[in-house]
Scaffold this motif. Structure first.
Motif, PDB file in Angstrom:
ATOM      1  N   ILE A  22       6.356 -14.037 -38.470  1.00  0.00           N
ATOM      2  CA  ILE A  22       7.148 -13.696 -37.202  1.00  0.00           C
ATOM      3  C   ILE A  22       8.322 -14.582 -37.151  1.00  0.00           C
ATOM      4  N   HIS A  23       9.310 -14.159 -36.308  1.00  0.00           N
ATOM      5  CA  HIS A  23      10.686 -14.802 -36.182  1.00  0.00           C
ATOM      6  C   HIS A  23      11.179 -14.029 -34.905  1.00  0.00           C
ATOM      7  N   GLY A  24      11.632 -14.863 -33.970  1.00  0.00           N
ATOM      8  CA  GLY A  24      12.004 -14.323 -32.705  1.00  0.00           C
ATOM      9  C   GLY A  24      13.490 -14.444 -32.903  1.00  0.00           C
ATOM     10  N   THR A  25      14.281 -13.359 -32.202  1.00  0.00           N
ATOM     11  CA  THR A  25      15.625 -13.415 -32.036  1.00  0.00           C
ATOM     12  C   THR A  25      16.324 -13.234 -30.563  1.00  0.00           C
ATOM     13  N   ALA A  26      17.252 -13.104 -30.280  1.00  0.00           N
ATOM     14  CA  ALA A  26      17.705 -12.928 -28.932  1.00  0.00           C
ATOM     15  C   ALA A  26      17.473 -11.815 -28.181  1.00  0.00           C
ATOM     16  N   GLN A  27      17.466 -10.577 -29.093  1.00  0.00           N
ATOM     17  CA  GLN A  27      16.845  -9.421 -28.423  1.00  0.00           C
ATOM     18  C   GLN A  27      15.648  -9.164 -28.566  1.00  0.00           C
ATOM     19  N   ARG A  28      14.996  -9.696 -29.582  1.00  0.00           N
ATOM     20  CA  ARG A  28      13.455  -9.575 -29.759  1.00  0.00           C
ATOM     21  C   ARG A  28      12.662 -10.995 -29.804  1.00  0.00           C
ATOM     22  N   PRO A  29      12.668 -11.843 -28.628  1.00  0.00           N
ATOM     23  CA  PRO A  29      11.992 -13.262 -28.743  1.00  0.00           C
ATOM     24  C   PRO A  29      10.551 -13.227 -29.234  1.00  0.00           C
ATOM     25  N   ARG A  30      10.128 -14.423 -29.916  1.00  0.00           N
ATOM     26  CA  ARG A  30       8.659 -14.525 -30.033  1.00  0.00           C
ATOM     27  C   ARG A  30       7.942 -15.097 -28.722  1.00  0.00           C
ATOM     28  N   LEU A  31       6.910 -14.183 -28.234  1.00  0.00           N
ATOM     29  CA  LEU A  31       6.137 -14.601 -27.228  1.00  0.00           C
ATOM     30  C   LEU A  31       4.960 -15.300 -27.745  1.00  0.00           C
ATOM     31  N   THR A  32       4.775 -16.647 -27.465  1.00  0.00           N
ATOM     32  CA  THR A  32       3.694 -17.454 -28.287  1.00  0.00           C
ATOM     33  C   THR A  32       2.744 -17.781 -26.781  1.00  0.00           C
ATOM     34  N   VAL A  33       1.280 -17.761 -27.477  1.00  0.00           N
ATOM     35  CA  VAL A  33       0.458 -18.276 -26.634  1.00  0.00           C
ATOM     36  C   VAL A  33      -0.026 -19.619 -26.829  1.00  0.00           C
ATOM     37  N   PHE A  34      -0.478 -20.518 -25.947  1.00  0.00           N
ATOM     38  CA  PHE A  34      -1.043 -21.642 -26.015  1.00  0.00           C
ATOM     39  C   PHE A  34      -2.223 -21.779 -25.172  1.00  0.00           C
ATOM     40  N   LYS A  35      -3.575 -21.947 -25.446  1.00  0.00           N
ATOM     41  CA  LYS A  35      -4.510 -22.244 -24.703  1.00  0.00           C
ATOM     42  C   LYS A  35      -5.021 -23.789 -24.662  1.00  0.00           C
ATOM     43  N   SER A  36      -5.184 -24.258 -23.587  1.00  0.00           N
ATOM     44  CA  SER A  36      -5.952 -25.711 -23.381  1.00  0.00           C
ATOM     45  C   SER A  36      -7.085 -25.582 -22.979  1.00  0.00           C
ATOM     46  N   HIS A  37      -7.913 -26.558 -22.605  1.00  0.00           N
ATOM     47  CA  HIS A  37      -9.043 -26.289 -21.732  1.00  0.00           C
ATOM     48  C   HIS A  37      -8.800 -26.020 -20.297  1.00  0.00           C
ATOM     49  N   LYS A  38      -7.813 -26.368 -19.694  1.00  0.00           N
ATOM     50  CA  LYS A  38      -7.551 -26.046 -18.512  1.00  0.00           C
ATOM     51  C   LYS A  38      -6.667 -25.175 -17.888  1.00  0.00           C
ATOM     52  N   TYR A  39      -5.781 -24.741 -18.938  1.00  0.00           N
ATOM     53  CA  TYR A  39      -4.471 -24.011 -18.589  1.00  0.00           C
ATOM     54  C   TYR A  39      -4.371 -22.925 -20.029  1.00  0.00           C
ATOM     55  N   LEU A  40      -3.518 -21.795 -19.426  1.00  0.00           N
ATOM     56  CA  LEU A  40      -2.838 -20.980 -20.466  1.00  0.00           C
ATOM     57  C   LEU A  40      -1.553 -21.035 -20.376  1.00  0.00           C
ATOM     58  N   TYR A  41      -0.751 -21.024 -21.253  1.00  0.00           N
ATOM     59  CA  TYR A  41       0.473 -21.348 -21.477  1.00  0.00           C
ATOM     60  C   TYR A  41       1.399 -20.297 -22.163  1.00  0.00           C
ATOM     61  N   LEU A  42       2.501 -19.612 -21.738  1.00  0.00           N
ATOM     62  CA  LEU A  42       3.206 -18.528 -22.602  1.00  0.00           C
ATOM     63  C   LEU A  42       4.808 -18.878 -22.592  1.00  0.00           C
ATOM     64  N   GLN A  43       5.429 -18.837 -23.531  1.00  0.00           N
ATOM     65  CA  GLN A  43       6.675 -18.893 -24.024  1.00  0.00           C
ATOM     66  C   GLN A  43       7.431 -17.890 -24.695  1.00  0.00           C
ATOM     67  N   ALA A  44       8.394 -17.338 -24.338  1.00  0.00           N
ATOM     68  CA  ALA A  44       9.727 -16.367 -24.945  1.00  0.00           C
ATOM     69  C   ALA A  44      10.578 -17.499 -25.693  1.00  0.00           C
ATOM     70  N   ILE A  45      10.486 -17.304 -27.027  1.00  0.00           N
ATOM     71  CA  ILE A  45      11.314 -18.239 -27.853  1.00  0.00           C
ATOM     72  C   ILE A  45      12.035 -17.483 -28.699  1.00  0.00           C
ATOM     73  N   ASN A  46      13.685 -17.800 -28.449  1.00  0.00           N
ATOM     74  CA  ASN A  46      14.752 -17.464 -29.503  1.00  0.00           C
ATOM     75  C   ASN A  46      14.470 -18.493 -30.575  1.00  0.00           C
ATOM     76  N   ASP A  47      14.040 -17.979 -31.665  1.00  0.00           N
ATOM     77  CA  ASP A  47      13.879 -18.936 -33.071  1.00  0.00           C
ATOM     78  C   ASP A  47      15.396 -19.239 -33.632  1.00  0.00           C
ATOM     79  N   GLU A  48      16.263 -18.389 -33.374  1.00  0.00           N
ATOM     80  CA  GLU A  48      17.609 -18.710 -34.010  1.00  0.00           C
ATOM     81  C   GLU A  48      18.331 -19.726 -33.197  1.00  0.00           C
ATOM     82  N   GLU A  49      18.349 -19.823 -32.200  1.00  0.00           N
ATOM     83  CA  GLU A  49      18.983 -20.806 -31.447  1.00  0.00           C
ATOM     84  C   GLU A  49      18.033 -22.155 -30.859  1.00  0.00           C
TER      85      GLU A  49
END
Length: 116
Positions: A22-49
């Protein structure tokens, strides 16, 4: 039953296998999920930049990190992605199984008009 460090090690191995493909670009960024015990986090990342285009978390919403929280978080992230003018993402489950909260997030982002 394995120790917590075994679980973390196994998740990191799964995460590495996923990230090779999986690799994110400007047109199609990578949407990653992180779960901690208290919260959920989402990030849309452009891996090229190496840039984060949009973020959302249950910390902002004030909801719990369960399926209902995942539903609300998915809707919020869909709105954030629309503000960032992103309509298509590559979903990175980050080594987590695609069920429960992770599936609720993905389904609600898709319902929000973002192609996952």
């Amino acid at each position: 039953m394995g120790s917590l460090s075994d679980k973390i090690r196994q998740r990191n191995r799964r995460k590495g296998r996923i990230r090779k493909k999986i690799h994110g670009t400007a047109q199609r960024p990578r949407l990653t999920v992180f779960k901690s015990h208290k919260y959920l986090y989402l990030q849309a990342i452009n891996d090229e930049e190496g840039r984060t285009l949009a973020t959302a978390s249950t910390l902002k919403l004030g909801v719990r990190p369960n399926i209902e929280g995942g539903v609300a978080l998915g809707k919020l992230m869909a709105e954030e992605l629309k503000k960032a003018q992103v309509s298509v993402v590559v979903f990175d489950r980050n080594g987590y199984k695609f069920h429960g909260v992770v599936k609720a997030i993905a389904d609600n982002i898709h319902e929000g008009g973002i192609e996952v």
